[in-house]
Write an enzyme that holds these catalytic residues in place. Structure first.
Site, PDB file in Angstrom:
ATOM      1  N   GLY A   1       0.810  -1.234  -0.129  1.00  0.00           N
ATOM      2  CA  GLY A   1       0.030  -0.039  -0.054  1.00  0.00           C
ATOM      3  C   GLY A   1       0.857   1.356   0.080  1.00  0.00           C
ATOM      4  O   GLY A   1       0.189   2.430  -0.029  1.00  0.00           O
ATOM      5  N   CYS A   2       2.057   1.193  -0.011  1.00  0.00           N
ATOM      6  CA  CYS A   2       3.114   2.309   0.007  1.00  0.00           C
ATOM      7  C   CYS A   2       4.047   2.776  -1.067  1.00  0.00           C
ATOM      8  O   CYS A   2       3.621   3.586  -1.779  1.00  0.00           O
ATOM      9  CB  CYS A   2       3.671   2.167   1.181  1.00  0.00           C
ATOM     10  SG  CYS A   2       2.933   2.181   2.799  1.00  0.00           S
TER      11      CYS A   2
END
Ligand code: UGA
Length: 462
Positions: free
Chosen positions: A283-284
């Site tokens: 998610g980053c």
């Protein structure tokens, strides 16, 4: 450890960052309330369950729930009674730029509460936002909605987090640095005082834009190293008798990266972190680098290097398939075992997982796919009749003729031992270089030049 002045903390957003941050502050002695609009998530927490798989989270919920840690969907009273609010809501990438709708809403909600508050309130932005967002987007929203002035009635800080999924609690309790940006001295000092229980940690006090930038530069730096290692691996793959692992090991012994001492070699953690493989996900990194690229474009700054980092990464899962085709040029009907759905081990997060890209490509070639992940049992958003989810490693081995490793789960280290006890020699393609090629009869790892694996094949034929 209890601080002398112990302000009460609220955290908006109970995802990875919010819940972990809240629990770690509770562990350090603060009273914390985590707020989320998702009733289901809050209900889970209040029944002492973690909404996601992360080591140590359930234990900390169990230890602090309803003592100094609370979880609720109620916003107004919780914020009113607190001194500091951390904003830790998602900032997804919408395909073109960072989507700030959740953070705008959260800040507007906090502002409508502090409008009626008589005392100073500090708001600290933990969500990853592009440089300038706190000053130019968030501050006007809060000032307008609360009819109060930053630096006078409330404080506004940028306080990015650097925790890694899978080690989130450890990273949060033992941070390598604490970055505190702020609009004024008072807010910076107050936020720094909250971090007093983390006294051993290097503290960077700066302005909001620099704090926001540190986060993006940090993620971009590591993603760049990974794509660098992957590009070197891809070149090695086409060179006879070369294994990228030997090449990278040679690079990392440079004295600027590893130090020889009387007690032996001291290698910084990143020398263990950067490993060639089938690409980064989560998610980053993918979202943050895309957001930084889009931000730079708005400023008419070229991003050739970061464009390359993303391009290499988008193609990297497909390298696994290209390698597979060297052994099986036609994939129609071939029974292929996929090990790992999570984007990395010790998490149940499948966001931007390299496995998803490979699964789509393999399904389009009509391969028969058998999938096993120790934690992620099924993909809810990915339906394909060719995919069968198996219950354990052994069942997968029994069913397939080829195994592709996408996630370096510890459990997969058992593969050589299990294979030794079977009369079967599936080809293993190691996308994480986690197994020793000597332990597997038919092994191919990302970044191994042709002659090396040919010699493995010829060993098999003898
Ligand atoms: C990353 C950063 O490492 C954290 O410092 C940061 O706080 C976090 O993003 C965030 O912005 O919130 P995370 O995404 O949890 O943390 O995971 P990493 O361990 O950094 O791995 C990211 C991806 O890179 C994974 O898919 C991993 O498998 C991959 N990776 C990592 C490689 O492909 N090769 C490597 O050598 C190392």
């Amino acid at each position: 450890m209890q601080t002398l002045y112990s302000p009460s903390i609220t955290v908006m957003g109970s995802g990875y960052v919010g819940l972990v941050t809240g629990l770690c502050f509770a562990e350090k002695g603060f009273n914390v309330t985590c707020i989320d609009t998702d009733f289901h998530k809050i209900d889970l927490i209040n029944r002492k369950n973690s909404p996601f798989f992360e080591e140590g989270v359930t234990e900390l919920i169990d230890k602090h729930l309803n003592k100094r840690f609370f979880a609720t969907t109620e916003l107004h009273h919780s914020i009113l009674m607190s001194d500091i609010t951390f904003i830790a809501v998602g900032t997804p990438f919408d395909g073109e730029k960072i989507d700030l709708s959740y953070i705008k809403q959260a800040c507007s909600d906090v502002a409508s509460v502090i409008k009626n508050k008589n005392t100073y309130h500090l708001i600290a932005i933990k969500s990853t936002v592009i440089p300038g967002t706190t000053d130019d987007v968030i501050r006007p929203i809060i000032e307008r909605q609360s009819q109060k002035k930053v630096g006078q009635d409330f404080g506004l800080c940028s306080n990015p987090e650097f925790l890694r999924e899978g080690q989130a609690i450890h990273d949060c309790l033992h941070p390598d640095r604490i970055v505190v940006g702020g609009t004024d001295e008072k807010s910076i000092d107050l936020l720094c005082s909250i971090y007093r229980p983390f006294a051993q940690t290097h503290m960077i006090k700066t302005n909001n834009k620099t704090a926001e930038f540190i986060k993006y530069a940090s993620n971009s730096f590591f993603a760049t190293l990974i794509s660098f290692a992957n590009q070197i691996a891809n070149i090695c793959s086409s060179v006879n008798n070369v294994d990228v692992m030997d090449v990278i090991r040679g690079v990392l012994l440079d004295k600027r990266l590893s130090i020889s001492t009387e007690k032996g070699l001291v290698q910084p953690e990143f020398t263990h972190y950067v490993k060639p493989g089938c690409g980064f996900g989560g998610g980053c990194f993918p979202k943050d680098i895309r957001a930084l690229v889009s931000y730079a474009r708005e400023k008419q700054v070229s991003t050739d290097l970061l464009d390359g980092v993303l391009r290499i990464n988008d193609l990297q899962p497909l390298r696994m398939i290209a390698d597979l085709k060297k052994f099986y040029p036609e994939l129609n009907g071939i029974k292929i075992g996929i090990l790992g759905l999570a984007f990395k081990p010790d998490t149940d997060d499948v966001r931007c997982s390299p496995t998803l890209i490979a699964l789509k490509a393999l399904a389009s070639e009509n391969a028969s796919l058998y999938v096993y992940d120790p934690i992620v049992r099924t993909l809810h958003d990915f339906h394909d009749s060719q995919i069968r989810y198996v219950e354990n490693l052994e069942s997968l081995i029994d069913a397939v003729e080829v195994i592709l490793i996408f996630t370096a789960w510890n459990e997969f280290k058992k593969l050589p031992d299990i294979l030794k006890h079977k009369n079967k020699k599936p080809l293993v393609i190691d996308g994480r270089r986690m197994l020793d090629k000597k332990d597997i009869g038919r092994y191919h790892g990302i970044g191994i030049g042709p002659a090396l694996h040919e010699s493995h094949e010829s060993v098999l034929l003898r």
